[in-house]
Motif scaffolding. Structure first.
Motif, mmCIF file in Angstrom:
data_model
loop_
_atom_site.group_PDB
_atom_site.id
_atom_site.type_symbol
_atom_site.label_atom_id
_atom_site.label_comp_id
_atom_site.label_asym_id
_atom_site.label_seq_id
_atom_site.Cartn_x
_atom_site.Cartn_y
_atom_site.Cartn_z
ATOM 1 N N GLU A 248 0.894 -1.171 0.000
ATOM 2 C CA GLU A 248 0.000 0.000 0.000
ATOM 3 C C GLU A 248 0.921 1.207 0.000
ATOM 4 O O GLU A 248 2.059 1.126 0.480
ATOM 5 C CB GLU A 248 -0.879 -0.023 1.256
ATOM 6 N N ILE A 249 0.453 2.337 -0.544
ATOM 7 C CA ILE A 249 1.323 3.499 -0.732
ATOM 8 C C ILE A 249 2.246 3.755 0.466
ATOM 9 O O ILE A 249 3.436 3.968 0.297
ATOM 10 C CB ILE A 249 0.474 4.768 -1.018
ATOM 11 N N SER A 250 1.690 3.698 1.699
ATOM 12 C CA SER A 250 2.496 4.018 2.883
ATOM 13 C C SER A 250 2.977 2.784 3.638
ATOM 14 O O SER A 250 3.548 2.926 4.723
ATOM 15 C CB SER A 250 1.686 4.883 3.854
ATOM 16 N N TRP A 266 -9.111 -1.099 3.873
ATOM 17 C CA TRP A 266 -8.900 -0.661 2.487
ATOM 18 C C TRP A 266 -9.826 -1.365 1.510
ATOM 19 O O TRP A 266 -10.114 -0.847 0.438
ATOM 20 C CB TRP A 266 -7.433 -0.912 2.063
ATOM 21 N N ARG A 328 -4.640 2.635 -3.876
ATOM 22 C CA ARG A 328 -3.420 2.758 -3.072
ATOM 23 C C ARG A 328 -2.777 1.395 -2.774
ATOM 24 O O ARG A 328 -1.640 1.329 -2.330
ATOM 25 C CB ARG A 328 -3.739 3.474 -1.755
ATOM 26 N N THR A 329 -3.518 0.309 -3.012
ATOM 27 C CA THR A 329 -2.963 -1.019 -2.697
ATOM 28 C C THR A 329 -2.341 -1.663 -3.936
ATOM 29 O O THR A 329 -2.647 -1.266 -5.065
ATOM 30 C CB THR A 329 -4.063 -1.975 -2.173
ATOM 31 N N LYS A 368 2.394 5.645 -8.424
ATOM 32 C CA LYS A 368 2.346 5.571 -6.956
ATOM 33 C C LYS A 368 2.733 6.897 -6.313
ATOM 34 O O LYS A 368 2.174 7.294 -5.295
ATOM 35 C CB LYS A 368 3.297 4.471 -6.458
ATOM 36 N N ALA A 371 -0.360 9.074 -6.271
ATOM 37 C CA ALA A 371 -1.580 8.318 -5.955
ATOM 38 C C ALA A 371 -2.756 9.214 -5.585
ATOM 39 O O ALA A 371 -3.884 9.003 -6.058
ATOM 40 C CB ALA A 371 -1.298 7.336 -4.820
ATOM 41 N N ASP A 372 -2.511 10.230 -4.757
ATOM 42 C CA ASP A 372 -3.630 11.052 -4.293
ATOM 43 C C ASP A 372 -4.262 11.820 -5.452
ATOM 44 O O ASP A 372 -5.484 11.906 -5.554
ATOM 45 C CB ASP A 372 -3.171 12.028 -3.202
#
Ligand SMILES: C[S@@+](CC[C@H](N)C(=O)[O-])C[C@H]1O[C@@H](n2cnc3c(N)ncnc32)[C@H](O)[C@@H]1O
Ligand code: SF4
Length: 379
Positions: A248-250, A266, A328-329, A368, A371-372
């Motif tokens: 996931e992004i973070s 998620w 995001r995943t 990525k 992503a936002d």
């Protein structure tokens, strides 16, 4: 959101499998943090624990709870004393059927971790610890107003390992004022050398109503999106080379250690939040508990609802949220979810930000980092 004093109960057939518990106390308030938290007041914490268990009892009457994951977050759960943690967890064991529980996480702050608390959590069946390290650089920890230095951070990691925890997450932050790529590189390398099972890396956000937000507004701090992109790219290359999956992004995990609780969230599963300010979502209904622990405790201990406000989600809201979370995943968003956005989807594919994989649309490496912005286009 509308204000409400109603109890919410899901239909008898709905089973809630994911529970979040919010413990808002912190020994020190970090100047960048916008989560609901309160300065630790030992004269209030026992009443608070009573209130949490009281809400849990109410919820267990209203809904069918069969948790596979429980997450104690905050705030700082480890700010409670050892007897209070024991009281709280014993209450959860008493009230809930834990036969399906696979993951139970407690967030811990190095400043309030101790061998006694670690041994207790291990004995009570907690099987995952999320440790707020943030940085291994004492100057940056100071700037972040943290109550611990790097040495205490490492000691707390050793305490949890020594107590037998074989699933530990380390939270780190990048894009901090004055932080250099070299500093971030050594923070990542020192983290990897400890071999935690999971690493979360967050880009600093200047959240409204925080001291950092004001300092940013005054021009003392500047956000540099090019630098943030470099921090992000460095994170991916160092952690992936060290055997962590960027799922996931973070979030990064060693194989087999992805967080089941976060994945459920998620993927849009129903979840119940207990404690002041906690959110819950079942089906198309989302509610937030009273975001003030005194008012929350007063209501709950008088047998009243903990709910502060209720929101009814529209199918469009639900879909936009599902797209944003799933994009995001590393599984990406199921293609049918993006069907109503053929132009946007085609354009992102053309720009090399999205690609098809196993029937889903997945962000590319370049995607990525954005992503936002990509997710926003689907709202
Ligand atoms: C809810 S906090 C709780 C963890 C614990 N209280 C602590 O700070 O050690 C979870 C994580 O969110 C991250 N975080 C908090 N505020 C942030 C911000 N403004 N920008 C980016 N990350 C943030 C930090 O990495 C923190 O460890
Ligand atoms: S970052 Fe963690 S320790 Fe700091 S104020 Fe927020 S919840 Fe508390």
């Amino acid at each position: 959101m509308s204000s409400s004093t109603h109890h919410i109960s899901t239909s008898a057939t709905t089973t809630i499998r994911h529970i979040y518990v919010h413990i808002p106390f912190c020994a020190r308030i970090c100047p960048y943090c916008a989560f609901y938290k309160e300065l630790l007041d030992r004269s209030q914490t026992q009443r608070f624990c009573d209130a949490i268990l009281s809400e849990l009892r109410q919820q267990a009457q209203d809904q069918h709870l069969l948790p596979s994951t429980i997450y104690f977050g905050g705030g700082t759960p480890t700010a409670l004393t050892t007897p209070q943690l024991e009281f709280l967890m014993a209450g959860f064991r008493y009230e809930l059927d834990l036969s399906a529980l696979i993951e139970s996480t407690v967030e811990a702050n190095p400043g309030s971790a101790s061998a006694g608390k670690a041994a207790l959590l291990q004995r009570l069946g907690i099987n995952r610890i999320s440790l707020g390290i943030q940085s291994w650089d004492d100057d940056l920890l100071n700037l972040l107003g943290r109550e611990h230095n790097a040495k205490q951070g490492e000691e707390s990691f050793d305490i949890f390992r020594g107590a037998g925890f074989s699933n530990i997450n380390i939270d780190l932050m990048f894009g901090l004022p004055g932080q250099t790529l070299r500093q971030w590189q050594s923070t990542l390398e020192r983290t990897v050398s400890l071999r935690p099972e999971h690493i979360s890396t967050y880009c600093l956000t200047y959240e409204e109503d925080t001291e950092f937000f004001l300092r940013h507004a005054r021009g003392e701090f500047r956000q540099d999106s090019d630098a943030d992109a470099e921090f992000f790219a460095m994170t991916m290359s160092i952690l992936e080379a060290a055997g962590y999956e960027h799922y996931e992004i973070s979030n990064y995990a060693r194989p087999g250690f992805r967080s089941a609780h976060n994945r459920a969230y998620w993927s849009g599963s129903d979840y119940l939040g207990i404690g002041p300010s906690a959110f819950s979502t079942t089906g198309m209904t989302r509610w937030q508990n009273i975001p003030d622990f005194r008012r929350y405790a007063e209501a709950v201990l008088a047998g009243k609802s903990a709910i502060g406000s209720v929101e009814h989600l529209t199918p469009e809201m639900k879909r936009a949220e599902q797209i944003a979370l799933s994009l995001r995943t590393d599984d990406g968003a199921p293609a049918p979810l993006l069907e109503s956005f053929p132009n946007e989807t085609r354009e992102f594919v053309r720009l090399g930000l999205l690609q098809r994989a196993r029937g889903n649309f997945v962000l590319t490496r370049a995607g990525k980092a954005l992503a936002d912005s990509v997710a926003e286009a689907f709202v």
